[in-house]
Design a protein around this motif. Structure first.
Motif, PDB file in Angstrom:
ATOM      1  N   UNK A   1       0.799  -1.217   0.000  1.00 54.48           N
ATOM      2  CA  UNK A   1       0.000   0.000   0.000  1.00 54.48           C
ATOM      3  C   UNK A   1       0.839   1.278   0.000  1.00 54.48           C
ATOM      4  N   UNK A   2       1.905   1.314   0.797  1.00 52.43           N
ATOM      5  CA  UNK A   2       2.710   2.539   0.908  1.00 52.43           C
ATOM      6  C   UNK A   2       4.038   2.196   1.563  1.00 52.43           C
ATOM      7  N   UNK A   3       5.116   2.346   0.816  1.00 52.33           N
ATOM      8  CA  UNK A   3       6.423   1.987   1.353  1.00 52.33           C
ATOM      9  C   UNK A   3       6.997   3.067   2.270  1.00 52.33           C
ATOM     10  N   UNK A   4       6.392   4.250   2.280  1.00 53.15           N
ATOM     11  CA  UNK A   4       6.832   5.333   3.167  1.00 53.15           C
ATOM     12  C   UNK A   4       8.326   5.622   3.025  1.00 53.15           C
ATOM     13  N   UNK A   5       8.658   6.519   2.096  1.00 51.73           N
ATOM     14  CA  UNK A   5      10.047   6.901   1.912  1.00 51.73           C
ATOM     15  C   UNK A   5      10.831   5.981   1.013  1.00 51.73           C
ATOM     16  N   UNK A   6      10.177   4.988   0.422  1.00 60.15           N
ATOM     17  CA  UNK A   6      10.905   4.037  -0.393  1.00 60.15           C
ATOM     18  C   UNK A   6      11.242   4.550  -1.779  1.00 60.15           C
ATOM     19  N   UNK A   7      10.257   5.196  -2.424  1.00 58.49           N
ATOM     20  CA  UNK A   7      10.439   5.631  -3.805  1.00 58.49           C
ATOM     21  C   UNK A   7      10.150   7.120  -3.941  1.00 58.49           C
ATOM     22  N   UNK A   8      10.795   7.735  -4.923  1.00 58.90           N
ATOM     23  CA  UNK A   8      10.598   9.158  -5.167  1.00 58.90           C
ATOM     24  C   UNK A   8       9.439   9.442  -6.112  1.00 58.90           C
ATOM     25  N   UNK A   9       9.072   8.457  -6.927  1.00 59.24           N
ATOM     26  CA  UNK A   9       8.028   8.701  -7.929  1.00 59.24           C
ATOM     27  C   UNK A   9       7.132   7.476  -8.058  1.00 59.24           C
ATOM     28  N   UNK A  10       5.892   7.676  -8.532  1.00 61.61           N
ATOM     29  CA  UNK A  10       4.998   6.527  -8.739  1.00 61.61           C
ATOM     30  C   UNK A  10       5.514   5.581  -9.810  1.00 61.61           C
TER      31      UNK A  10
ATOM     32  N   UNK B   1      -0.038   3.401  12.149  1.00 55.58           N
ATOM     33  CA  UNK B   1       0.891   2.457  11.547  1.00 55.58           C
ATOM     34  C   UNK B   1       2.288   2.990  11.376  1.00 55.58           C
ATOM     35  N   UNK B   2       2.935   2.576  10.300  1.00 52.96           N
ATOM     36  CA  UNK B   2       4.354   2.816  10.122  1.00 52.96           C
ATOM     37  C   UNK B   2       4.700   4.293   9.987  1.00 52.96           C
ATOM     38  N   UNK B   3       3.821   5.090   9.369  1.00 49.26           N
ATOM     39  CA  UNK B   3       4.119   6.515   9.209  1.00 49.26           C
ATOM     40  C   UNK B   3       4.345   7.187  10.558  1.00 49.26           C
ATOM     41  N   UNK B   4       3.480   6.902  11.513  1.00 47.61           N
ATOM     42  CA  UNK B   4       3.622   7.504  12.842  1.00 47.61           C
ATOM     43  C   UNK B   4       4.969   7.139  13.460  1.00 47.61           C
TER      44      UNK B   4
ATOM     45  N   UNK C   1      11.969  10.995  13.974  1.00 47.75           N
ATOM     46  CA  UNK C   1      12.557  12.270  13.567  1.00 47.75           C
ATOM     47  C   UNK C   1      12.163  13.413  14.497  1.00 47.75           C
ATOM     48  N   UNK C   2      11.523  13.071  15.614  1.00 49.65           N
ATOM     49  CA  UNK C   2      11.207  14.075  16.619  1.00 49.65           C
ATOM     50  C   UNK C   2       9.822  14.672  16.539  1.00 49.65           C
ATOM     51  N   UNK C   3       9.026  14.262  15.560  1.00 48.94           N
ATOM     52  CA  UNK C   3       7.665  14.794  15.417  1.00 48.94           C
ATOM     53  C   UNK C   3       6.726  14.132  16.422  1.00 48.94           C
ATOM     54  N   UNK C   4       5.548  14.715  16.541  1.00 49.89           N
ATOM     55  CA  UNK C   4       4.521  14.167  17.437  1.00 49.89           C
ATOM     56  C   UNK C   4       3.274  13.835  16.623  1.00 49.89           C
TER      57      UNK C   4
ATOM     58  N   UNK D   1      16.343   7.282   5.645  1.00 51.52           N
ATOM     59  CA  UNK D   1      17.084   6.495   6.635  1.00 51.52           C
ATOM     60  C   UNK D   1      16.188   6.140   7.816  1.00 51.52           C
ATOM     61  N   UNK D   2      15.370   7.110   8.262  1.00 48.65           N
ATOM     62  CA  UNK D   2      14.435   6.833   9.357  1.00 48.65           C
ATOM     63  C   UNK D   2      13.400   5.804   8.921  1.00 48.65           C
ATOM     64  N   UNK D   3      12.973   5.922   7.659  1.00 51.62           N
ATOM     65  CA  UNK D   3      12.008   4.958   7.132  1.00 51.62           C
ATOM     66  C   UNK D   3      12.611   3.562   7.094  1.00 51.62           C
ATOM     67  N   UNK D   4      13.888   3.482   6.695  1.00 51.56           N
ATOM     68  CA  UNK D   4      14.551   2.180   6.617  1.00 51.56           C
ATOM     69  C   UNK D   4      14.655   1.524   7.992  1.00 51.56           C
ATOM     70  N   UNK D   5      14.852   2.334   9.030  1.00 52.18           N
ATOM     71  CA  UNK D   5      14.865   1.785  10.386  1.00 52.18           C
ATOM     72  C   UNK D   5      13.523   1.151  10.720  1.00 52.18           C
ATOM     73  N   UNK D   6      12.448   1.850  10.351  1.00 49.67           N
ATOM     74  CA  UNK D   6      11.107   1.312  10.602  1.00 49.67           C
ATOM     75  C   UNK D   6      10.874   0.057   9.761  1.00 49.67           C
ATOM     76  N   UNK D   7      11.381   0.066   8.533  1.00 51.78           N
ATOM     77  CA  UNK D   7      11.251  -1.128   7.687  1.00 51.78           C
ATOM     78  C   UNK D   7      11.877  -2.341   8.372  1.00 51.78           C
ATOM     79  N   UNK D   8      13.050  -2.129   8.951  1.00 52.58           N
ATOM     80  CA  UNK D   8      13.759  -3.243   9.604  1.00 52.58           C
ATOM     81  C   UNK D   8      12.937  -3.801  10.757  1.00 52.58           C
ATOM     82  N   UNK D   9      12.314  -2.912  11.510  1.00 53.71           N
ATOM     83  CA  UNK D   9      11.485  -3.350  12.637  1.00 53.71           C
ATOM     84  C   UNK D   9      10.257  -4.109  12.140  1.00 53.71           C
TER      85      UNK D   9
END
Length: 338
Positions: free
Chosen positions: A105-114, A174-177, A183-186, A304-312
């Motif tokens: 559905x959404x890789x979150x930070x994986x790709x730059x374009x559709x 989910x993963x976006x949060x 990255x320090x967001x809430x 990089x932050x997305x990749x950390x979440x991917x690993x988890x």
């Protein structure tokens, strides 16, 4: 309209043509979660029309918009159990079944374009990975449709990752949060309909709502005068998936028509989204909206932050591990990352 049998579900039969030659017919009921007047909704209507024209009327699609038969999250199961034949919503609704659906559905930070995501699906092994996930649920993945990156909206500047510190924004669950929290967001999970009141009252500083054009149409920039564009964080892809016994029974010629029409729809969606976002961008200066185009370095920080979440997430199930690895291999293959 419950389908109790394969014959009733697909209504695949034989009729005599004017020349007396037997012709097969296919009937499919499909539900999507798009409004018919939306860009995606208009592309879906074109898809149905193209299937009808290419098949000479031998394929009949009954399309239900805006989740009018069952709730969006129930569409996949409704197709799998015979209430519908196919699902044209989003794999994210099924992450409770298996977290691997997130990476369809959404890789979150994986790709730059559709186009990069579509390349993974169609020539990078994605289709095989997705069907390894879908088939055990009695469903077959046909194709994906994604318009483009979404844009963050904000009532405060978003120059780069440093501005995410303490940034309170509406986020889907989910993963976006998890990524933005790193990255320090809430992130604050709330319903889409609550965004405007939350922005006006200061409960949130911004929102992950939709694409730039959709945000303009929704009036979000009447309140939030800062936005990211081009987007970098989220690119949600809807799928077309059909019950496997239905899909397997469809004649090969009809399958080819449906697949071709759907791929054309996906391309049209990309092109229309690109144009509409550009048109929307031109209106923002008059609205006093500041646009932030993050640098390659800043995008890499988010990735990089997305990749950390991917690993988890990859540790959650074997299927998630397999599909995450597939994405990583393809990202490296096309030069997006290590």
């Amino acid at each position: 309209m419950t389908r109790h049998s394969l014959a009733a579900a697909t209504a695949i039969g034989l009729v005599l043509s004017a020349g007396g030659v037997a012709a097969q017919t296919t009937k499919l009921s499909i539900q999507n979660h798009q409004a018919p007047e939306s860009t995606s909704g208009r592309m879906i209507a074109d898809f149905v029309e193209n299937v009808t024209r290419m098949s000479g009327g031998d394929i009949e699609i009954e399309m239900f918009y805006s989740a009018s038969v069952v709730k969006s999250a129930e569409t996949f199961d409704a197709a799998a159990t015979g209430i519908l034949d196919c699902d044209m919503t989003n794999g994210s609704y099924q992450t409770g079944k298996n977290p691997a659906f997130q990476f369809v559905a959404d890789t979150m930070g994986g790709y730059d374009s559709p186009l990069e995501y579509q390349a993974w699906v169609n020539v990078g092994g994605g289709r095989e990975q997705i069907n390894a996930l879908y088939n055990p649920f009695g469903m077959t993945f046909i194709g994906a449709a994604v318009g483009g990156q979404e844009s963050l909206s904000s009532t405060r500047p978003l120059n780069g990752p440093a501005d995410l510190e303490g940034f309170k924004f509406r986020s889907p669950p989910g993963m976006e949060s998890e990524i933005f929290a790193k990255l320090g967001a809430s992130p604050i999970v709330m319903d889409f309909t609550e965004i405007f009141t939350a922005l006006e009252t200061g409960i949130i500083d911004g929102a992950d709502a939709s694409s730039l054009a959709n945000n303009v149409g929704l009036g979000i920039y009447d309140i939030a005068k800062h936005t990211t564009y081009p987007g970098f964080h989220s690119m949600s892809a809807d799928h077309l998936a059909c019950r496997t016994e239905v899909w397997d029974a469809i004649p090969d010629a009809h399958k080819a028509i449906i697949e071709t029409a759907h791929r054309a729809m996906a391309m049209d969606l990309m092109m229309n989204t690109l144009v509409e976002n550009g048109e929307a961008l031109a209106t923002l200066p008059d609205q006093g909206v500041v646009v932030y185009d993050w640098s390659a370095e800043d995008r890499a920080t988010f990735r990089a932050a997305a990749q950390d979440a991917w690993s988890e997430w990859a540790e959650k199930t074997p299927e998630t591990a397999a599909i995450v690895q597939s994405h990583r291999d393809f990202i490296k293959r096309i030069g997006l990352g290590e």
